[in-house]
Design an enzyme around this catalytic site. Structure first.
Site, mmCIF file in Angstrom:
data_model
loop_
_atom_site.group_PDB
_atom_site.id
_atom_site.type_symbol
_atom_site.label_atom_id
_atom_site.label_comp_id
_atom_site.label_asym_id
_atom_site.label_seq_id
_atom_site.Cartn_x
_atom_site.Cartn_y
_atom_site.Cartn_z
ATOM 1 N N HIS A 198 0.876 -1.172 0.000
ATOM 2 C CA HIS A 198 0.000 0.000 0.000
ATOM 3 C C HIS A 198 0.919 1.230 0.000
ATOM 4 O O HIS A 198 2.045 1.164 0.504
ATOM 5 C CB HIS A 198 -0.833 -0.053 1.286
ATOM 6 C CG HIS A 198 -1.917 0.955 1.396
ATOM 7 N ND1 HIS A 198 -1.680 2.240 1.807
ATOM 8 C CD2 HIS A 198 -3.254 0.872 1.182
ATOM 9 C CE1 HIS A 198 -2.826 2.908 1.845
ATOM 10 N NE2 HIS A 198 -3.800 2.098 1.467
ATOM 11 N N ASP A 212 3.005 -4.707 7.995
ATOM 12 C CA ASP A 212 1.779 -3.925 7.810
ATOM 13 C C ASP A 212 0.619 -4.920 7.886
ATOM 14 O O ASP A 212 0.353 -5.653 6.930
ATOM 15 C CB ASP A 212 1.827 -3.220 6.454
ATOM 16 C CG ASP A 212 0.487 -2.594 6.074
ATOM 17 O OD1 ASP A 212 -0.500 -2.793 6.811
ATOM 18 O OD2 ASP A 212 0.426 -1.931 5.029
ATOM 19 N N GLN A 252 -4.715 -5.287 6.847
ATOM 20 C CA GLN A 252 -5.773 -6.161 6.313
ATOM 21 C C GLN A 252 -5.840 -7.504 7.022
ATOM 22 O O GLN A 252 -6.703 -8.319 6.703
ATOM 23 C CB GLN A 252 -5.538 -6.406 4.816
ATOM 24 C CG GLN A 252 -5.675 -5.174 3.947
ATOM 25 C CD GLN A 252 -7.090 -4.608 3.923
ATOM 26 O OE1 GLN A 252 -8.063 -5.334 4.165
ATOM 27 N NE2 GLN A 252 -7.221 -3.326 3.667
ATOM 28 N N LYS A 307 -10.374 -1.002 10.368
ATOM 29 C CA LYS A 307 -10.413 -2.162 9.475
ATOM 30 C C LYS A 307 -10.682 -3.450 10.255
ATOM 31 O O LYS A 307 -10.614 -4.549 9.712
ATOM 32 C CB LYS A 307 -9.098 -2.273 8.699
ATOM 33 C CG LYS A 307 -8.910 -1.127 7.696
ATOM 34 C CD LYS A 307 -7.711 -1.363 6.823
ATOM 35 C CE LYS A 307 -7.273 -0.116 6.092
ATOM 36 N NZ LYS A 307 -8.130 0.232 4.957
ATOM 37 N N CYS A 351 -4.807 2.600 -3.661
ATOM 38 C CA CYS A 351 -3.554 3.068 -3.033
ATOM 39 C C CYS A 351 -2.411 2.082 -3.243
ATOM 40 O O CYS A 351 -1.544 1.928 -2.370
ATOM 41 C CB CYS A 351 -3.736 3.340 -1.542
ATOM 42 S SG CYS A 351 -4.832 4.709 -1.215
HETATM 43 N N1 PLP Z 1 -1.863 -0.923 4.535
HETATM 44 C C1 PLP Z 1 -2.816 -1.618 3.911
HETATM 45 C C2 PLP Z 1 -2.518 -2.985 3.405
HETATM 46 C C3 PLP Z 1 -4.082 -1.055 3.752
HETATM 47 O O1 PLP Z 1 -5.028 -1.755 3.128
HETATM 48 C C4 PLP Z 1 -4.326 0.241 4.245
HETATM 49 C C5 PLP Z 1 -5.634 0.877 4.014
HETATM 50 O O2 PLP Z 1 -6.349 0.539 3.107
HETATM 51 C C6 PLP Z 1 -3.303 0.914 4.911
HETATM 52 C C7 PLP Z 1 -2.086 0.309 5.044
HETATM 53 C C8 PLP Z 1 -3.518 2.281 5.500
HETATM 54 O O3 PLP Z 1 -4.430 2.196 6.536
HETATM 55 P P1 PLP Z 1 -4.997 3.528 7.223
HETATM 56 O O4 PLP Z 1 -5.546 4.353 6.100
HETATM 57 O O5 PLP Z 1 -6.056 3.027 8.144
HETATM 58 O O6 PLP Z 1 -3.868 4.189 7.916
#
Ligand code: PLP
Length: 415
Positions: free
Chosen positions: A131, A208, A211, A234, A372
């Protein structure tokens, strides 16, 4: 396992759906079919109630108040830190830092680790399916330190080429940061194996887990990761709250991220000393209601039969994959053998946004675009996908509506 078989095991989808008030809503006269769970999940009533209760009966700032309300709020806030530590099996509450979300958690590490440990010529490794929030903070850290970013590639199924990791690692590799589960492909990465390789070279690993948390049981000690980031929203909790887990030996070594109240031990114009971890990283009044909501979400998840929930989600994935593959011209992007219930697809001759907008008119919420993850789209040579991401409250009937809607969109939009 079919839904009928699941019912026999005690998994009652209707009972679960009733706990999520939004799922009773309709959109343009149609019952809502919510397939945008990778963007944010819906909230069970218990989470909404917990936030409401805080604001309506014990709203107060925490940690510095002697009065009843402040003590009650502080206790609730501190209890959630313990709850999060238990949830991911951290060895201490001190290893849990509350942030605004995954993005801020990664920025915190990239910024502080970058300042302290990155020098000209050093290297950070990420993967081809990150992401943007696990790319850009590292690019910023590299820019200011003179370090470079290296990328583990992936194959046409959307699986990491882990064999290439050994050749990417050098004696200048300072950290590997990798997504547990891809939000645009659904791929679940072989995190344990990646960490095992990194540890042979003594390289710290950041995960990270944005998900992963709602779908998988995460044990940070078993994984032996050094940092792990996730977002409350999430995993059935509120927006604006997230967690950074860090091994205490790392957190002790990192400099503060932001300055302000709470993160200090003492302040004078000549010299300021910092608070102990985790408070060193929590400057200012935190998102107290968010923390309390996150605590309620974790309690809710802990009460679920997670094995059954996972089986249901895998059944939804299998059903949707089979149904969607039968649609002529539809191509699934991301066909790893190890996936969460996320399906990204393109339809020959159709614009993803047009399809998403048509489905919306039928009350079906999907997401379209690059999610993203622009480098993922570039890797597959497409501008974007239509993404349906499922959670345990989704049903096969909703998937039937999705499939019907796509057939209609194809007819209407001329594919
Ligand atoms: N990493 C992954 C794999 C994501 O799917 C997302 C959000 O869609 C993020 C990071 C960023 O999360 P946040 O916008 O809640 O900070």
């Amino acid at each position: 396992m079919s839904q009928q078989d699941l019912q026999k095991t005690g998994f009652h989808i209707e009972g679960i759906r009733k706990q999520f008030p939004v799922l009773r809503e309709s959109a343009y006269g149609h019952p809502l079919a919510y397939f945008d769970n990778a963007a944010t999940t819906q909230k069970p009533q218990v989470v909404i109630d917990a936030i409401n209760l805080y604001y309506s009966t014990y709203n107060a700032n925490i940690h510095r108040g002697v009065h009843y309300l402040s003590q009650k709020a502080s206790q609730a806030y501190d209890n959630v830190r313990t709850g999060v530590a238990t949830f991911i099996n951290a060895s201490s509450d001190k290893e849990i830092i509350f942030t605004r979300g995954t993005t801020e958690s990664i920025n915190l590490v990239a910024s502080t680790f970058g300042k302290k440990f990155l020098k000209q010529g050093d290297e950070i490794i990420i993967t081809a399916m990150e992401h943007h929030s696990n790319i850009v903070p590292w690019q910023i850290a590299c820019e200011s330190s003179g370090a470079t970013l290296k990328v583990i590639p992936m194959n046409d199924s959307g699986e990491l080429d882990l064999a290439s990791l050994n050749s990417l690692i050098t004696n200048r590799t300072k950290l590997i940061s990798v997504v547990h589960t891809s939000n645009s492909l659904g791929t679940v990465n072989p995190i344990a194996e990646l960490i095992r390789i990194a540890k042979q070279f003594n390289i710290p690993v950041m995960i990270d887990a944005a998900q992963a948390m709602v779908h998988e049981i995460i044990d940070v000690q078993k994984l032996d990761c050094d940092f792990l980031a996730f977002s409350g929203h999430k995993m059935l909790g509120p927006t604006g709250i997230g967690v950074l887990y860090g091994k205490s030996e790392w957190l002790e070594k990192l400099p503060p991220y932001q300055g302000g109240g709470e993160m200090i031990s003492s302040v004078s114009f000549e010299k300021t000393t910092y608070n102990e971890i985790p408070f060193k990283f929590e400057a200012g009044t935190p998102n107290i209601a968010g923390v309390i909501g996150l605590g309620a979400a974790i309690d809710y998840i802990n009460d679920l039969d997670r094995e059954l929930i996972h089986q249901h989600e895998m059944a939804l994935l299998k059903y949707a994959t089979t149904q969607l593959k039968n649609i002529p011209g539809l191509r699934i992007i991301g066909e790893s053998t190890n996936k969460e219930a996320v399906i990204s697809f393109v339809i020959e001759g159709l614009n993803a946004l047009d399809v998403g907008m048509y489905l919306d008119t039928k009350g079906i919420a999907v997401r379209t675009g690059h999610h993203c993850t622009e480098p993922v789209m570039a890797r597959f040579g497409i501008p974007g996908t239509i993404r349906a991401s499922f959670l345990f409250y989704n049903t096969t009937e909703e998937i039937d509506r999705l499939v019907k809607g796509i057939h209609e969109a194809k007819k209407l939009l001329g594919s």
